[in-house]
Motif scaffolding. Structure first.
Motif, PDB file in Angstrom:
ATOM      1  N   ALA A  40       3.152  10.489  -6.902  1.00 18.53           N
ATOM      2  CA  ALA A  40       4.044  10.942  -7.970  1.00 18.53           C
ATOM      3  C   ALA A  40       3.243  11.222  -9.241  1.00 18.53           C
ATOM      4  CB  ALA A  40       5.125   9.896  -8.228  1.00 18.53           C
ATOM      5  N   SER A  41       2.268  10.387  -9.502  1.00 17.00           N
ATOM      6  CA  SER A  41       1.449  10.552 -10.705  1.00 17.00           C
ATOM      7  C   SER A  41       0.640  11.842 -10.667  1.00 17.00           C
ATOM      8  CB  SER A  41       0.516   9.343 -10.848  1.00 17.00           C
ATOM      9  OG  SER A  41      -0.356   9.520 -11.921  1.00 17.00           O
ATOM     10  N   VAL A  42       0.033  12.158  -9.534  1.00 16.76           N
ATOM     11  CA  VAL A  42      -0.780  13.378  -9.465  1.00 16.76           C
ATOM     12  C   VAL A  42       0.089  14.627  -9.476  1.00 16.76           C
ATOM     13  CG1 VAL A  42      -2.786  12.278  -8.401  1.00 16.76           C
ATOM     14  CG2 VAL A  42      -1.033  13.299  -6.942  1.00 16.76           C
ATOM     15  N   VAL A  43       1.314  14.529  -8.946  1.00 16.41           N
ATOM     16  CA  VAL A  43       2.235  15.669  -9.013  1.00 16.41           C
ATOM     17  C   VAL A  43       2.667  15.886 -10.462  1.00 16.41           C
ATOM     18  CG1 VAL A  43       4.548  16.486  -8.366  1.00 16.41           C
ATOM     19  CG2 VAL A  43       3.024  15.526  -6.621  1.00 16.41           C
TER      20      VAL A  43
ATOM     21  N   LEU B 234       0.831  -1.208   0.000  1.00 22.98           N
ATOM     22  CA  LEU B 234       0.000   0.000   0.000  1.00 22.98           C
ATOM     23  C   LEU B 234       0.866   1.259   0.000  1.00 22.98           C
ATOM     24  CD1 LEU B 234      -2.866  -1.078   2.433  1.00 22.98           C
ATOM     25  CD2 LEU B 234      -3.069  -0.626  -0.036  1.00 22.98           C
ATOM     26  N   TYR B 235       1.960   1.246   0.758  1.00 28.20           N
ATOM     27  CA  TYR B 235       2.866   2.399   0.748  1.00 28.20           C
ATOM     28  C   TYR B 235       3.480   2.595  -0.635  1.00 28.20           C
ATOM     29  CZ  TYR B 235       2.906   3.888   5.627  1.00 28.20           C
ATOM     30  OH  TYR B 235       2.566   4.418   6.850  1.00 28.20           O
ATOM     31  N   ALA B 236       3.870   1.519  -1.292  1.00 29.77           N
ATOM     32  CA  ALA B 236       4.427   1.623  -2.643  1.00 29.77           C
ATOM     33  C   ALA B 236       3.390   2.214  -3.594  1.00 29.77           C
ATOM     34  CB  ALA B 236       4.893   0.251  -3.124  1.00 29.77           C
ATOM     35  N   LEU B 237       2.146   1.758  -3.486  1.00 31.39           N
ATOM     36  CA  LEU B 237       1.079   2.291  -4.323  1.00 31.39           C
ATOM     37  C   LEU B 237       0.855   3.773  -4.031  1.00 31.39           C
ATOM     38  CD1 LEU B 237      -1.146   1.834  -6.414  1.00 31.39           C
ATOM     39  CD2 LEU B 237      -2.648   1.098  -4.522  1.00 31.39           C
ATOM     40  N   LEU B 238       0.921   4.158  -2.765  1.00 37.35           N
ATOM     41  CA  LEU B 238       0.750   5.567  -2.398  1.00 37.35           C
ATOM     42  C   LEU B 238       1.829   6.431  -3.046  1.00 37.35           C
ATOM     43  CD1 LEU B 238      -0.754   7.722  -0.727  1.00 37.35           C
ATOM     44  CD2 LEU B 238       0.853   7.217   1.132  1.00 37.35           C
ATOM     45  N   VAL B 239       3.068   5.979  -2.992  1.00 30.62           N
ATOM     46  CA  VAL B 239       4.170   6.734  -3.600  1.00 30.62           C
ATOM     47  C   VAL B 239       3.932   6.892  -5.096  1.00 30.62           C
ATOM     48  CG1 VAL B 239       6.637   6.637  -4.171  1.00 30.62           C
ATOM     49  CG2 VAL B 239       5.872   6.152  -1.840  1.00 30.62           C
ATOM     50  N   MET B 240       3.524   5.816  -5.740  1.00 27.09           N
ATOM     51  CA  MET B 240       3.272   5.882  -7.188  1.00 27.09           C
ATOM     52  C   MET B 240       2.105   6.814  -7.513  1.00 27.09           C
ATOM     53  SD  MET B 240       4.023   1.992  -8.556  1.00 27.09           S
ATOM     54  CE  MET B 240       2.763   1.229  -7.559  1.00 27.09           C
ATOM     55  N   ARG B 241       1.034   6.724  -6.738  1.00 31.38           N
ATOM     56  CA  ARG B 241      -0.137   7.572  -7.000  1.00 31.38           C
ATOM     57  C   ARG B 241       0.184   9.046  -6.748  1.00 31.38           C
ATOM     58  NH1 ARG B 241      -5.529   4.735  -6.135  1.00 31.38           N
ATOM     59  NH2 ARG B 241      -5.255   2.882  -7.439  1.00 31.38           N
TER      60      ARG B 241
END
Length: 137
Positions: A29-32, A20-27
């Motif tokens: 980064a994507s919105v930024v 979940l933390y990995a997914l949070l980082v990816m999400r």
């Protein structure tokens, strides 16, 4: 039993949290990158876009009820009540957490609620098992 079976469900749950933390980082980064939010918004806890907020909330949920699961698992191990009944219940709890997290990410509230209740009831049974074990030992 080798004596460590009680800890495999804990490790499986920890893996869920890491994912979940990995997914949070990816999400995030994507919105930024998409320009939906400035990077500082996350540090200052400003309005977080839904894409990452739902993951952030799923992570927070893994540090609520599961805290009782971690404490209980150690108590079951210490009191030697970590037999097949306890281990099976622990796996059911962790499986319910995985499904609940997945349902939270895709927005299926009825199934999320159902699997929360499965996990809650399973954890209650585990605590009851410990009480009975200690009362009869």
């Amino acid at each position: 039993m080798t004596g460590f079976e009680m800890f495999w469900p804990l490790m499986a749950h920890a893996f869920l949290v890491f994912c979940l933390y990995a997914l949070l980082v990816m999400r995030r980064a994507s919105v930024v990158r998409a320009g939906k939010v400035e990077r500082i918004a996350f540090r200052e806890n400003l309005a977080e876009p839904e894409e990452s907020r739902v993951v952030n909330r799923a992570i927070a949920n893994q540090f609520e009820l599961p805290v009782l699961f971690y404490a209980l698992s150690v108590l079951l191990f210490i009191t030697e009540a970590d037999n097949i009944v306890a281990v099976v219940l622990a796996w059911i709890f962790v499986a319910a957490r995985y499904v609940q997290a997945a349902m939270q990410l895709i927005g299926n509230l009825p199934l999320r609620r159902l699997f929360f209740m499965v996990g809650f009831a399973t954890l209650f049974l585990m605590w009851l098992w410990l009480v009975v074990w200690m009362a009869t030992s």
